[in-house]
Design a protein around this motif. Structure first.
Motif, short mmCIF file in Angstrom:
data_model
loop_
_atom_site.label_atom_id
_atom_site.label_comp_id
_atom_site.label_asym_id
_atom_site.label_seq_id
_atom_site.Cartn_x
_atom_site.Cartn_y
_atom_site.Cartn_z
N LEU A 1 -10.11 15.99 -1.74
CA LEU A 1 -10.17 14.53 -1.64
C LEU A 1 -9.32 14.03 -0.47
O LEU A 1 -9.71 13.08 0.23
CB LEU A 1 -9.69 13.90 -2.95
CG LEU A 1 -10.58 14.14 -4.18
CD1 LEU A 1 -9.92 13.60 -5.44
CD2 LEU A 1 -11.96 13.51 -3.99
N VAL A 2 -8.17 14.64 -0.27
CA VAL A 2 -7.31 14.25 0.85
C VAL A 2 -8.00 14.54 2.19
O VAL A 2 -7.95 13.72 3.12
CB VAL A 2 -5.96 14.98 0.77
CG1 VAL A 2 -5.17 14.82 2.07
CG2 VAL A 2 -5.14 14.46 -0.41
N LEU A 3 -8.65 15.69 2.29
CA LEU A 3 -9.35 16.03 3.54
C LEU A 3 -10.48 15.04 3.81
O LEU A 3 -10.72 14.66 4.97
CB LEU A 3 -9.88 17.46 3.46
CG LEU A 3 -8.82 18.57 3.49
CD1 LEU A 3 -9.47 19.93 3.30
CD2 LEU A 3 -8.02 18.52 4.78
N ILE A 4 -11.19 14.64 2.75
CA ILE A 4 -12.25 13.65 2.92
C ILE A 4 -11.67 12.33 3.44
O ILE A 4 -12.23 11.68 4.32
CB ILE A 4 -13.00 13.43 1.60
CG1 ILE A 4 -13.79 14.69 1.22
CG2 ILE A 4 -13.95 12.24 1.70
CD1 ILE A 4 -14.42 14.64 -0.15
N ARG A 5 -10.52 11.94 2.89
CA ARG A 5 -9.89 10.69 3.35
C ARG A 5 -9.52 10.76 4.83
O ARG A 5 -9.56 9.74 5.53
CB ARG A 5 -8.63 10.42 2.52
CG ARG A 5 -7.91 9.14 2.92
CD ARG A 5 -6.71 8.86 2.03
NE ARG A 5 -6.06 7.61 2.44
CZ ARG A 5 -4.87 7.53 3.00
NH1 ARG A 5 -4.17 8.64 3.22
NH2 ARG A 5 -4.35 6.36 3.34
N HIS A 6 -9.18 11.95 5.32
CA HIS A 6 -8.78 12.07 6.71
C HIS A 6 -9.94 11.88 7.69
O HIS A 6 -9.71 11.81 8.91
CB HIS A 6 -8.11 13.43 6.94
CG HIS A 6 -6.66 13.44 6.55
ND1 HIS A 6 -6.25 13.28 5.25
CD2 HIS A 6 -5.52 13.60 7.29
CE1 HIS A 6 -4.93 13.34 5.20
NE2 HIS A 6 -4.46 13.52 6.42
N ILE A 7 -11.16 11.80 7.18
CA ILE A 7 -12.30 11.52 8.06
C ILE A 7 -12.12 10.18 8.75
O ILE A 7 -12.59 9.96 9.87
CB ILE A 7 -13.62 11.56 7.26
CG1 ILE A 7 -13.87 12.99 6.75
CG2 ILE A 7 -14.80 11.09 8.10
CD1 ILE A 7 -15.09 13.11 5.86
N ARG A 8 -11.39 9.27 8.09
CA ARG A 8 -11.20 7.93 8.65
C ARG A 8 -10.49 7.96 10.00
O ARG A 8 -10.58 7.01 10.78
CB ARG A 8 -10.38 7.08 7.67
CG ARG A 8 -8.93 7.49 7.52
CD ARG A 8 -8.30 6.81 6.32
NE ARG A 8 -8.00 5.41 6.59
CZ ARG A 8 -6.77 4.92 6.75
NH1 ARG A 8 -5.72 5.73 6.68
NH2 ARG A 8 -6.58 3.65 6.97
N TYR A 9 -9.80 9.05 10.30
CA TYR A 9 -9.06 9.14 11.55
C TYR A 9 -9.89 9.73 12.69
O TYR A 9 -9.42 9.77 13.83
CB TYR A 9 -7.79 9.97 11.37
CG TYR A 9 -6.85 9.41 10.35
CD1 TYR A 9 -6.19 8.20 10.56
CD2 TYR A 9 -6.63 10.08 9.15
CE1 TYR A 9 -5.34 7.67 9.61
CE2 TYR A 9 -5.76 9.55 8.20
CZ TYR A 9 -5.12 8.36 8.43
OH TYR A 9 -4.28 7.84 7.48
N SER A 10 -11.08 10.20 12.38
CA SER A 10 -11.88 10.86 13.42
C SER A 10 -13.27 10.26 13.59
O SER A 10 -14.04 10.75 14.41
CB SER A 10 -12.01 12.36 13.13
OG SER A 10 -12.56 12.57 11.84
N ILE A 11 -13.61 9.24 12.80
CA ILE A 11 -14.93 8.61 12.90
C ILE A 11 -14.76 7.10 13.07
O ILE A 11 -13.98 6.47 12.37
CB ILE A 11 -15.79 8.90 11.64
CG1 ILE A 11 -16.12 10.38 11.55
CG2 ILE A 11 -17.07 8.08 11.67
CD1 ILE A 11 -16.94 10.74 10.34
N ASP A 12 -15.50 6.55 14.00
CA ASP A 12 -15.46 5.11 14.23
C ASP A 12 -16.86 4.65 14.67
O ASP A 12 -17.38 5.16 15.67
CB ASP A 12 -14.43 4.78 15.30
CG ASP A 12 -14.15 3.28 15.40
OD1 ASP A 12 -14.41 2.57 14.41
OD2 ASP A 12 -13.69 2.84 16.47
N PRO A 13 -17.51 3.76 13.93
CA PRO A 13 -17.02 3.03 12.75
C PRO A 13 -17.13 3.89 11.48
O PRO A 13 -17.92 4.83 11.42
CB PRO A 13 -17.95 1.83 12.67
CG PRO A 13 -19.23 2.33 13.27
CD PRO A 13 -18.84 3.29 14.36
N LEU A 14 -16.37 3.50 10.47
CA LEU A 14 -16.36 4.21 9.20
C LEU A 14 -17.49 3.74 8.31
O LEU A 14 -17.88 2.58 8.35
CB LEU A 14 -15.03 3.99 8.48
CG LEU A 14 -13.82 4.77 8.96
CD1 LEU A 14 -12.57 4.24 8.28
CD2 LEU A 14 -13.98 6.25 8.69
N PRO A 15 -18.04 4.65 7.45
CA PRO A 15 -18.98 4.20 6.42
C PRO A 15 -18.32 3.19 5.49
O PRO A 15 -17.10 3.21 5.29
CB PRO A 15 -19.32 5.50 5.68
CG PRO A 15 -18.99 6.60 6.64
CD PRO A 15 -17.84 6.10 7.46
#
Length: 238
Positions: free
Chosen positions: A79-93
């Protein structure tokens, strides 16, 4: 600098991981040694490996408390790794707007589980006896990563905008960089260094159970010694 570090870490991890998988695949299995009760068909072996990977079945049978803590750690880490997607994708889902609290709670669970696993290696004699320095190093790195992450979430907040820009441009030709303008930024640099160290040692440590479990003869063999002769790969018939 950050871009070069990323390429070095990724290169060491990829080459090391693939090499270890190659070694596992080439290792002969001279004996038929599936842990019983074992499946007698290939489809049964696939189902057994699925239960082992997804539900940690053998650990559940061996130690219920360790299973709870170990499963909580692995689930929280995912779950933590999934949350870290926010730092590498723009814009976020859009769903990420409601996911942040889940990731933060998972971080708390992960750190708590790691603290239990580390304490267990000190408190239980038989576990302390078989623990190597590498075991402690891995747990301390994971604990440091989790603790520094929570520290940035709750107390020392780094420059998230600069971090996200660096992460989204990490693999591009423009060199990503980070400044150290606040204590939070310093904590993030330490967090990143610990992550890089963990990724580098991954292929050379017990963390390789991630791929090695599929090559374990006690799990991937069919229990059919009466129906089919198991030939030793080293045997040469004269």
């Amino acid at each position: 600098m950050l871009t070069y570090l990323a390429y070095i870490v990724e290169g060491i991890f990829s080459i090391g991981f693939l090499w270890k998988i190659f070694v596992y695949a080439r290792s002969p299995a001279p004996l038929l040694i599936p842990t019983t009760p074992a499946p007698v068909t290939r489809s049964g072996v696939v189902w057994r490996l699925f239960r082992e990977v997804v539900f940690f079945e053998s650990l559940f049978k061996a130690d219920k408390l360790l299973w709870i803590v170990g499963y909580a750690f692995h689930a929280a880490l995912a779950l933590v790794l999934i949350r870290h997607i926010r730092y590498s994708i723009d814009p976020l889902p859009e769903f990420f707007a409601h996911y942040q609290i889940v990731g933060i709670m998972a971080g708390l669970v992960m750190v708590g589980a790691l603290a239990f696993l580390l304490a267990r290696r000190f408190v239980i004699d038989r576990v302390r006896h078989i623990s190597s320095p590498a075991d402690y190093l891995i747990l301390l790195l994971l604990l440091g990563i989790g603790t520094s992450g929570l520290l940035m979430d709750f107390i020392l907040r780094p420059d998230i905008v600069a971090i996200k820009h660096a992460m989204t441009t990490l693999w591009t030709s423009s060199a990503a960089s980070l400044s150290m303008a606040s204590p939070g930024d310093v904590v993030f640099i330490l967090h990143l260094i610990m992550v890089a160290a963990l990724i580098i040692i991954f292929p050379f440590s017990k963390l390789m159970h991630l791929g090695g479990i599929f090559f374990s003869p006690t799990r991937n063999q069919v229990d059919n010694p009466r129906e089919q002769r198991h030939i030793n790969p080293w045997y040469v018939e004269k």
